[in-house]
Design an enzyme around this catalytic site. Structure first.
Site, mmCIF file in Angstrom:
data_model
loop_
_atom_site.group_PDB
_atom_site.id
_atom_site.type_symbol
_atom_site.label_atom_id
_atom_site.label_comp_id
_atom_site.label_asym_id
_atom_site.label_seq_id
_atom_site.Cartn_x
_atom_site.Cartn_y
_atom_site.Cartn_z
ATOM 1 N N SER A 14 -6.036 -20.734 -29.599
ATOM 2 C CA SER A 14 -5.378 -21.963 -29.128
ATOM 3 C C SER A 14 -4.184 -21.596 -28.257
ATOM 4 O O SER A 14 -3.301 -20.850 -28.682
ATOM 5 C CB SER A 14 -4.897 -22.787 -30.326
ATOM 6 O OG SER A 14 -3.855 -23.646 -29.909
ATOM 7 N N HIS A 39 -9.294 -22.719 -26.845
ATOM 8 C CA HIS A 39 -8.982 -24.067 -27.343
ATOM 9 C C HIS A 39 -7.746 -24.594 -26.623
ATOM 10 O O HIS A 39 -6.675 -23.976 -26.675
ATOM 11 C CB HIS A 39 -8.758 -23.960 -28.853
ATOM 12 C CG HIS A 39 -8.498 -25.234 -29.570
ATOM 13 N ND1 HIS A 39 -9.508 -26.075 -30.001
ATOM 14 C CD2 HIS A 39 -7.345 -25.822 -29.950
ATOM 15 C CE1 HIS A 39 -8.980 -27.110 -30.627
ATOM 16 N NE2 HIS A 39 -7.662 -26.990 -30.606
ATOM 17 N N ASP A 41 -5.060 -27.426 -26.302
ATOM 18 C CA ASP A 41 -4.441 -28.532 -27.031
ATOM 19 C C ASP A 41 -3.719 -29.470 -26.079
ATOM 20 O O ASP A 41 -2.729 -29.102 -25.464
ATOM 21 C CB ASP A 41 -3.464 -27.980 -28.074
ATOM 22 C CG ASP A 41 -4.203 -27.457 -29.288
ATOM 23 O OD1 ASP A 41 -4.997 -28.213 -29.861
ATOM 24 O OD2 ASP A 41 -3.994 -26.283 -29.640
ATOM 25 N N MET A 43 -1.625 -32.900 -25.652
ATOM 26 C CA MET A 43 -0.795 -33.833 -26.444
ATOM 27 C C MET A 43 -0.042 -34.771 -25.517
ATOM 28 O O MET A 43 0.391 -34.372 -24.436
ATOM 29 C CB MET A 43 0.217 -33.042 -27.272
ATOM 30 C CG MET A 43 -0.419 -32.006 -28.165
ATOM 31 S SD MET A 43 0.802 -31.234 -29.224
ATOM 32 C CE MET A 43 -0.215 -29.972 -29.997
ATOM 33 N N HIS A 72 -8.980 -30.323 -26.927
ATOM 34 C CA HIS A 72 -8.679 -31.102 -28.133
ATOM 35 C C HIS A 72 -7.675 -32.169 -27.726
ATOM 36 O O HIS A 72 -6.500 -31.879 -27.543
ATOM 37 C CB HIS A 72 -8.119 -30.139 -29.201
ATOM 38 C CG HIS A 72 -7.656 -30.815 -30.449
ATOM 39 N ND1 HIS A 72 -6.896 -30.160 -31.407
ATOM 40 C CD2 HIS A 72 -7.836 -32.074 -30.919
ATOM 41 C CE1 HIS A 72 -6.630 -30.998 -32.395
ATOM 42 N NE2 HIS A 72 -7.181 -32.161 -32.118
ATOM 43 N N MET A 74 -5.306 -34.769 -28.291
ATOM 44 C CA MET A 74 -4.424 -35.441 -29.257
ATOM 45 C C MET A 74 -3.650 -36.495 -28.477
ATOM 46 O O MET A 74 -2.450 -36.376 -28.240
ATOM 47 C CB MET A 74 -3.494 -34.409 -29.910
ATOM 48 C CG MET A 74 -4.213 -33.519 -30.902
ATOM 49 S SD MET A 74 -3.284 -32.033 -31.299
ATOM 50 C CE MET A 74 -3.855 -30.967 -29.989
ATOM 51 N N MET A 143 -9.186 -30.832 -39.001
ATOM 52 C CA MET A 143 -7.774 -30.448 -38.894
ATOM 53 C C MET A 143 -7.250 -30.033 -40.268
ATOM 54 O O MET A 143 -7.346 -30.787 -41.234
ATOM 55 C CB MET A 143 -6.923 -31.627 -38.390
ATOM 56 C CG MET A 143 -7.151 -32.034 -36.941
ATOM 57 S SD MET A 143 -6.923 -30.723 -35.737
ATOM 58 C CE MET A 143 -5.235 -30.213 -36.040
ATOM 59 N N ASP A 178 -9.030 -26.128 -37.438
ATOM 60 C CA ASP A 178 -7.838 -25.998 -36.605
ATOM 61 C C ASP A 178 -6.590 -26.223 -37.446
ATOM 62 O O ASP A 178 -6.386 -27.310 -37.971
ATOM 63 C CB ASP A 178 -7.942 -27.044 -35.482
ATOM 64 C CG ASP A 178 -6.851 -26.919 -34.432
ATOM 65 O OD1 ASP A 178 -6.053 -25.972 -34.493
ATOM 66 O OD2 ASP A 178 -6.818 -27.793 -33.546
ATOM 67 N N GLY A 179 -5.784 -25.171 -37.557
ATOM 68 C CA GLY A 179 -4.510 -25.301 -38.247
ATOM 69 C C GLY A 179 -4.331 -24.263 -39.337
ATOM 70 O O GLY A 179 -5.046 -24.292 -40.330
ATOM 71 N N GLY A 180 -3.414 -23.322 -39.103
ATOM 72 C CA GLY A 180 -3.109 -22.325 -40.129
ATOM 73 C C GLY A 180 -4.213 -21.317 -40.374
ATOM 74 O O GLY A 180 -4.300 -20.726 -41.461
HETATM 75 C C1 DX5 Z 1 -2.148 -28.351 -33.724
HETATM 76 C C2 DX5 Z 1 -3.166 -27.857 -32.731
HETATM 77 C C3 DX5 Z 1 -3.689 -26.512 -33.049
HETATM 78 C C4 DX5 Z 1 -2.647 -25.439 -33.110
HETATM 79 C C5 DX5 Z 1 -3.041 -24.500 -34.183
HETATM 80 O O1 DX5 Z 1 -1.809 -29.641 -33.400
HETATM 81 O O2 DX5 Z 1 -4.260 -28.736 -32.662
HETATM 82 O O3 DX5 Z 1 -4.761 -26.139 -32.197
HETATM 83 O O4 DX5 Z 1 -2.486 -24.730 -31.926
HETATM 84 O O5 DX5 Z 1 -2.020 -23.596 -34.324
HETATM 85 P P1 DX5 Z 1 -1.968 -22.553 -35.512
HETATM 86 O O6 DX5 Z 1 -3.206 -21.728 -35.448
HETATM 87 O O7 DX5 Z 1 -0.726 -21.790 -35.183
HETATM 88 O O8 DX5 Z 1 -1.860 -23.347 -36.784
HETATM 89 ZN ZN ZN Z 2 -6.122 -28.029 -31.619
#
Ligand code: DX5
Ligand code: ZN
Length: 221
Positions: A14, A39, A41, A43, A72, A74, A143, A178-180
């Site tokens: 990402s 990926h 992101d 926003m 993605h 958002m 997510m 996606d996330g952590g």
């Molecule tokens: C969060 C994004 C993710 C983010 C993940 O809103 O959608 O794609 O980059 O970041 P990590 O892998 O650091 O949790």
């Molecule tokens: Zn994402």
């Protein structure tokens, strides 16, 4: 560029944790490490409290990379902008169920624009919200943090939704998480049935990106 068919484990870095001042070379670095998907992101400072890149930046990046551009969105009004993202050259478009008036129609529209389609859901949103549209998609995104920021902590309860989702979509739809995601959490989500692993901080937050990608892959074997 098309998403690889379901069934292989793919790591999708990402860009959120990359150096936005040199995105093209950051993407080239992970491409050299052998990833197939990046990926992106997007926003809008409305659906989430943060702002990133839009079609003009993605169109410029497209000239520098052959990777699958996994966008993605958002954003609060995905229907208004999908065409602009398709024209900018993204390959896959994921939108959020929380802001979709006509999810099935949106999947069809994304396909008409020449892209593959994905639905996603926030950690608080139950699987039943997407059970009808998920099987129509090429990839479903789960997510495991609240969208908006990189480097947050993985939410184990959200990840457990993957098990039910895999039953709903069968083997032919990719399930992305996606996330952590890092070498500790990646094997957990793979064991639940995920095959596409988004990682921001665990890759772009590390000095050696190839080693970081490899560590996630090896942890899942
Ligand atoms: C969060 C994004 C993710 C983010 C993940 O809103 O959608 O794609 O980059 O970041 P990590 O892998 O650091 O949790
Ligand atoms: Zn994402």
């Amino acid at each position: 560029m098309r998403l690889p068919p379901a069934g292989t484990i793919e790591v999708a870095p990402s860009i959120l944790s990359a150096d936005f001042g040199k995105l093209a070379s950051e993407i080239a670095e992970v491409a050299a490490a052998g990833v197939k998907i990046v990926h992106l992101d997007v926003m809008d400072a409305h659906f989430v409290p943060n702002l990133t890149v839009g079609p003009p930046v993605i169109a410029k990046l497209r000239k520098h990379s052959d990777l699958v551009f996994d966008s993605h969105l958002m954003i609060s009004e995905p229907a208004r902008y999908v065409e602009a993202f398709a024209k900018a050259g993204v390959d896959h478009i994921t939108f959020h169920i929380e802001v979709a008036d006509d999810p099935d129609g949106m999947v069809a529209r994304i396909r008409d624009l020449g892209c593959t389609a994905g639905i996603t859901l926030n950690p608080e949103t139950p699987v039943r919200a997407i059970e009808k549209v998920a099987p129509l998609c090429d990839m479903v995104l789960v997510m495991t943090v609240r969208p908006g920021f990189g480097g947050q902590q993985f939410m184990p309860e959200a990840a457990r939704k993957i098990v039910d989702l895999r039953k709903i979509v069968g083997p032919d739809v990719r399930i992305e998480v996606d996330g952590g995601i890092d070498p500790d959490t990646a094997p957990i989500v793979v064991s639940y049935g995920a095959d596409t692993l988004v990682a921001g901080n665990a890759i772009f937050g590390q000095p050696d990106r190839a080693a970081a990608i490899d560590a996630i892959r090896k942890a899942c074997r």
